[in-house]
Design a protein around this motif. Structure first.
Motif, PDB file in Angstrom:
ATOM      1  N   PRO A 113       0.820  -1.226   0.000  1.00  0.00           N
ATOM      2  CA  PRO A 113       0.000   0.000   0.000  1.00  0.00           C
ATOM      3  C   PRO A 113       0.846   1.264   0.000  1.00  0.00           C
ATOM      4  O   PRO A 113       2.062   1.220   0.188  1.00  0.00           O
ATOM      5  N   LEU A 114       0.166   2.406  -0.184  1.00  0.00           N
ATOM      6  CA  LEU A 114       0.836   3.713  -0.191  1.00  0.00           C
ATOM      7  C   LEU A 114       1.529   3.967   1.138  1.00  0.00           C
ATOM      8  O   LEU A 114       1.006   3.586   2.189  1.00  0.00           O
ATOM      9  N   PRO A 115       2.681   4.663   1.127  1.00  0.00           N
ATOM     10  CA  PRO A 115       3.309   5.070   2.388  1.00  0.00           C
ATOM     11  C   PRO A 115       2.344   5.936   3.204  1.00  0.00           C
ATOM     12  O   PRO A 115       1.534   6.686   2.634  1.00  0.00           O
ATOM     13  N   GLN A 116       2.464   5.836   4.533  1.00  0.00           N
ATOM     14  CA  GLN A 116       1.553   6.556   5.425  1.00  0.00           C
ATOM     15  C   GLN A 116       1.557   8.062   5.159  1.00  0.00           C
ATOM     16  O   GLN A 116       0.509   8.701   5.169  1.00  0.00           O
ATOM     17  N   VAL A 117       2.744   8.650   4.902  1.00  0.00           N
ATOM     18  CA  VAL A 117       2.803  10.106   4.657  1.00  0.00           C
ATOM     19  C   VAL A 117       1.935  10.498   3.457  1.00  0.00           C
ATOM     20  O   VAL A 117       1.319  11.565   3.448  1.00  0.00           O
TER      21      VAL A 117
ATOM     22  N   ALA B 261       4.607  14.731  -0.375  1.00  0.00           N
ATOM     23  CA  ALA B 261       4.873  14.200   0.971  1.00  0.00           C
ATOM     24  C   ALA B 261       6.052  13.224   0.970  1.00  0.00           C
ATOM     25  O   ALA B 261       6.705  13.018   2.002  1.00  0.00           O
ATOM     26  N   ILE B 262       6.341  12.651  -0.188  1.00  0.00           N
ATOM     27  CA  ILE B 262       7.479  11.728  -0.309  1.00  0.00           C
ATOM     28  C   ILE B 262       8.789  12.447   0.037  1.00  0.00           C
ATOM     29  O   ILE B 262       9.736  11.839   0.513  1.00  0.00           O
ATOM     30  N   TYR B 263       8.822  13.774  -0.184  1.00  0.00           N
ATOM     31  CA  TYR B 263      10.073  14.522   0.006  1.00  0.00           C
ATOM     32  C   TYR B 263      10.257  15.041   1.425  1.00  0.00           C
ATOM     33  O   TYR B 263      11.235  15.717   1.700  1.00  0.00           O
ATOM     34  N   THR B 264       9.315  14.739   2.330  1.00  0.00           N
ATOM     35  CA  THR B 264       9.544  15.062   3.745  1.00  0.00           C
ATOM     36  C   THR B 264      10.506  14.011   4.314  1.00  0.00           C
ATOM     37  O   THR B 264      10.725  12.960   3.682  1.00  0.00           O
ATOM     38  N   ASP B 265      11.055  14.272   5.500  1.00  0.00           N
ATOM     39  CA  ASP B 265      11.970  13.286   6.101  1.00  0.00           C
ATOM     40  C   ASP B 265      11.268  11.938   6.285  1.00  0.00           C
ATOM     41  O   ASP B 265      11.819  10.886   5.965  1.00  0.00           O
ATOM     42  N   ALA B 266      10.026  12.003   6.804  1.00  0.00           N
ATOM     43  CA  ALA B 266       9.289  10.750   7.029  1.00  0.00           C
ATOM     44  C   ALA B 266       9.022  10.058   5.690  1.00  0.00           C
ATOM     45  O   ALA B 266       9.131   8.833   5.566  1.00  0.00           O
ATOM     46  N   GLY B 267       8.698  10.855   4.675  1.00  0.00           N
ATOM     47  CA  GLY B 267       8.423  10.292   3.343  1.00  0.00           C
ATOM     48  C   GLY B 267       9.645   9.611   2.756  1.00  0.00           C
ATOM     49  O   GLY B 267       9.550   8.527   2.166  1.00  0.00           O
ATOM     50  N   GLN B 268      10.807  10.246   2.935  1.00  0.00           N
ATOM     51  CA  GLN B 268      12.044   9.651   2.409  1.00  0.00           C
ATOM     52  C   GLN B 268      12.317   8.314   3.094  1.00  0.00           C
ATOM     53  O   GLN B 268      12.693   7.339   2.443  1.00  0.00           O
ATOM     54  N   ALA B 269      12.091   8.277   4.422  1.00  0.00           N
ATOM     55  CA  ALA B 269      12.335   7.031   5.166  1.00  0.00           C
ATOM     56  C   ALA B 269      11.350   5.949   4.737  1.00  0.00           C
ATOM     57  O   ALA B 269      11.718   4.785   4.524  1.00  0.00           O
ATOM     58  N   GLN B 270      10.080   6.333   4.569  1.00  0.00           N
ATOM     59  CA  GLN B 270       9.061   5.323   4.227  1.00  0.00           C
ATOM     60  C   GLN B 270       9.242   4.786   2.808  1.00  0.00           C
ATOM     61  O   GLN B 270       9.064   3.593   2.556  1.00  0.00           O
ATOM     62  N   THR B 271       9.603   5.651   1.870  1.00  0.00           N
ATOM     63  CA  THR B 271       9.772   5.155   0.494  1.00  0.00           C
ATOM     64  C   THR B 271      11.051   4.324   0.376  1.00  0.00           C
ATOM     65  O   THR B 271      11.087   3.348  -0.371  1.00  0.00           O
ATOM     66  N   LYS B 272      12.064   4.701   1.144  1.00  0.00           N
ATOM     67  CA  LYS B 272      13.292   3.887   1.114  1.00  0.00           C
ATOM     68  C   LYS B 272      12.987   2.488   1.661  1.00  0.00           C
ATOM     69  O   LYS B 272      13.414   1.473   1.104  1.00  0.00           O
ATOM     70  N   ALA B 273      12.209   2.457   2.756  1.00  0.00           N
ATOM     71  CA  ALA B 273      11.860   1.158   3.354  1.00  0.00           C
ATOM     72  C   ALA B 273      11.059   0.304   2.361  1.00  0.00           C
ATOM     73  O   ALA B 273      11.259  -0.910   2.253  1.00  0.00           O
ATOM     74  N   LEU B 274      10.184   0.975   1.619  1.00  0.00           N
ATOM     75  CA  LEU B 274       9.362   0.255   0.634  1.00  0.00           C
ATOM     76  C   LEU B 274      10.244  -0.354  -0.466  1.00  0.00           C
ATOM     77  O   LEU B 274      10.114  -1.543  -0.803  1.00  0.00           O
ATOM     78  N   CYS B 275      11.149   0.455  -1.008  1.00  0.00           N
ATOM     79  CA  CYS B 275      12.032  -0.053  -2.070  1.00  0.00           C
ATOM     80  C   CYS B 275      12.966  -1.121  -1.510  1.00  0.00           C
ATOM     81  O   CYS B 275      13.243  -2.124  -2.183  1.00  0.00           O
ATOM     82  N   ASP B 276      13.445  -0.924  -0.258  1.00  0.00           N
ATOM     83  CA  ASP B 276      14.308  -1.945   0.361  1.00  0.00           C
ATOM     84  C   ASP B 276      13.566  -3.270   0.510  1.00  0.00           C
ATOM     85  O   ASP B 276      14.151  -4.339   0.348  1.00  0.00           O
ATOM     86  N   PHE B 277      12.283  -3.171   0.824  1.00  0.00           N
ATOM     87  CA  PHE B 277      11.495  -4.400   0.964  1.00  0.00           C
ATOM     88  C   PHE B 277      11.474  -5.179  -0.370  1.00  0.00           C
ATOM     89  O   PHE B 277      11.753  -6.383  -0.404  1.00  0.00           O
ATOM     90  N   TYR B 278      11.174  -4.467  -1.471  1.00  0.00           N
ATOM     91  CA  TYR B 278      11.153  -5.154  -2.775  1.00  0.00           C
ATOM     92  C   TYR B 278      12.550  -5.664  -3.152  1.00  0.00           C
ATOM     93  O   TYR B 278      12.693  -6.744  -3.734  1.00  0.00           O
ATOM     94  N   LEU B 279      13.581  -4.865  -2.805  1.00  0.00           N
ATOM     95  CA  LEU B 279      14.951  -5.312  -3.108  1.00  0.00           C
ATOM     96  C   LEU B 279      15.311  -6.555  -2.299  1.00  0.00           C
ATOM     97  O   LEU B 279      16.099  -7.394  -2.747  1.00  0.00           O
ATOM     98  N   GLY B 280      14.718  -6.677  -1.090  1.00  0.00           N
ATOM     99  CA  GLY B 280      14.918  -7.895  -0.289  1.00  0.00           C
ATOM    100  C   GLY B 280      14.341  -9.104  -1.027  1.00  0.00           C
ATOM    101  O   GLY B 280      14.967 -10.166  -1.110  1.00  0.00           O
ATOM    102  N   ASN B 281      13.148  -8.928  -1.601  1.00  0.00           N
ATOM    103  CA  ASN B 281      12.564  -9.995  -2.430  1.00  0.00           C
ATOM    104  C   ASN B 281      13.477 -10.313  -3.604  1.00  0.00           C
ATOM    105  O   ASN B 281      13.717 -11.475  -3.952  1.00  0.00           O
ATOM    106  N   ALA B 282      13.981  -9.240  -4.233  1.00  0.00           N
ATOM    107  CA  ALA B 282      14.806  -9.412  -5.438  1.00  0.00           C
ATOM    108  C   ALA B 282      16.065 -10.219  -5.114  1.00  0.00           C
ATOM    109  O   ALA B 282      16.476 -11.089  -5.887  1.00  0.00           O
TER     110      ALA B 282
END
Ligand code: PLP
Length: 407
Positions: free
Chosen positions: A47-51, A303-324
């Motif tokens: 789902p979409l990041p919380q921010v 909102a992606i460019y706020t500090d919280a947004g940067q952390a949440q989108t990085k976590a999201l991409c890291d999650f998919y990269l973990g699958n990869a």
């Protein structure tokens, strides 16, 4: 009598995803007790990041109030989003891109499909193989190609990505005026080094060509040596347009927001050799044919460019990269040579056999759906694409089944 644009009759029907669906449906009908796991698609699952959700709600409330309601917005995008993009995606990486060089849109698919409209119909094209099909098909529709013969359109220079060149095509011997590049690549997951991109920029400069650089998967780059933007290459402002999308970085495939960078330094020429601003042409096209992205959606993207947004989108991409990583490691340990998955959400597997035969093997023996490489172009034959966009549980189950089936 009303007539059609006959260029459309040259289009080779894309049977890829319908053929996959047919084979999967037939299998499911014959084996209703065997659940399928789909690792073929390029759509996100999380789902979409919380921010973004919070920004969407807040912006929707603004639309409900006469004092903050917004009607038509600027077609190029609201300043708050264009400025955030310029600061975080470009200035932060040392790229001199101004906010008014950024055109916000509802998708990179539309932008990299529509951009060709502002160029001549008799220009020479260089397009990757395997390829994200939009680049080719939109040029066919516009009449820049001949007929499709044996899987290739006359008049296109195909930039072949093969095991021999590490899936990063080199500059073609034939000339090219409009060059499509995509890194991290769909479908191969390959990335281009700084030196490789420098060579393309130097070619474009020397030949008055333009590079269309699709970096829809930039957020998945983890290797610090790999450029995220073509504008990290000196001189690229004069020769390149860049496409970026929030689809994969923040799960916006159903929410829709993307952007295209057209630097003001970019020029293209008329038949008399007179230079024209490509920025002005695209601005004209965009404001005439596009209404802008909805205000709440642009707020969610910003909102992606706020500090919280940067952390949440990085976590999201890291999650998919973990699958990869799990996928790549599993396929490598089964003896397959693979590329991608480390700086991209796709793993490109050299199957050593017909890509549809490998697809059938995975479906019939492991109940796992991948994408046959042949569907992305001639050079995709012998390969399949596995996508990291899925839940961890599904990826782990799929890999256990594949290991059992292919060992
Ligand atoms: N470019 C590439 C290489 C893609 O793979 C995709 C989507 O899969 C897009 C562009 C389209 O992105 P958007 O969702 O912004 O239209």
């Amino acid at each position: 009598m009303i007539r059609i644009n006959e260029n459309y009759t040259k289009l080779k029907a894309s049977y890829l995803f319908s053929d996959i669906a047919k084979r999967v449906n037939a299998y499911v009908a014959a084996n209703p007790d065997k659940p399928i796991i789909k690792l073929g698609i390029g759509d996100v699952t999380e789902p979409l990041p919380q921010v973004c959700v919070e920004a969407l709600h807040a912006a929707t409330d603004e639309m409900a109030d006469r004092a903050t309601f917004k009607g038509y917005g600027p077609e190029q995008g609201y300043a708050f989003l264009r400025e955030a993009i310029a600061k975080h995606d470009y200035a932060a990486r040392g790229c001199a891109i101004e906010a008014d060089e950024i055109f916000v849109s509802d998708g990179s698919k539309c932008d990299c499909g529509n951009i060709q409209e502002i160029f001549g119909t008799d220009i020479r094209l260089a397009i990757p193989d395997p390829v994200y099909p939009v680049y080719v098909d939109t040029n066919v529709m516009a009449g820049r190609t001949g007929a499709n013969v044996d899987g290739r359109y006359a008049g296109v220079t195909y930039l072949e990505s093969t095991p021999d060149n590490g899936y990063v095509p080199s500059i073609p011997a034939t000339g090219a005026d409009l060059i499509y590049l995509c890194f991290p690549n769909n479908p191969t997951g390959a990335v281009a080094t700084k030196a490789q991109l420098e060579a393309w920029v130097a070619y474009a400069k020397a030949n008055q060509a333009i590079i269309l650089f699709d970096s829809a998967y930039e957020a998945f780059i983890r290797d610090p040596e790999i450029p995220h933007s073509i504008y990290e290459i000196e001189g690229a402002r004069e020769v390149a347009i860049e496409f970026r999308s929030f689809s994969k970085i923040a799960g916006f495939t159903g929410t829709r927001c993307a952007y295209t960078v057209v630097p003001k330094a970019l020029q293209a020429f008329d038949s008399a050799g007179k230079a024209h601003s490509v920025h002005a042409l695209w601005n004209r096209r965009h404001t005439t044919k596009f209404n802008g992205v909805a205000y709440p959606i642009q707020k969610a993207a910003a909102a992606i460019y706020t500090d919280a947004g940067q952390a949440q989108t990085k976590a999201l991409c890291d999650f998919y990269l973990g699958n990869a990583k799990l996928i790549r490691d599993a396929m490598t340990s089964l003896g397959y040579s693979c590329i991608g998955g480390d700086n991209a959400p796709y793993i490109w597997i050299n199957t050593g056999k017909d890509s549809w035969a490998f697809f059938d093997d995975l479906l019939n023996k492991a109940q796992v759906v991948c994408t046959p490489g042949a569907g992305f172009g001639k050079c995709g034959e012998g390969h399949v694409r596995i996508s990291a966009f899925n839940s961890r549980a599904n990826v782990e189950t799929a890999l256990a089944r594949i290991a059992q089936a292919l060992k």
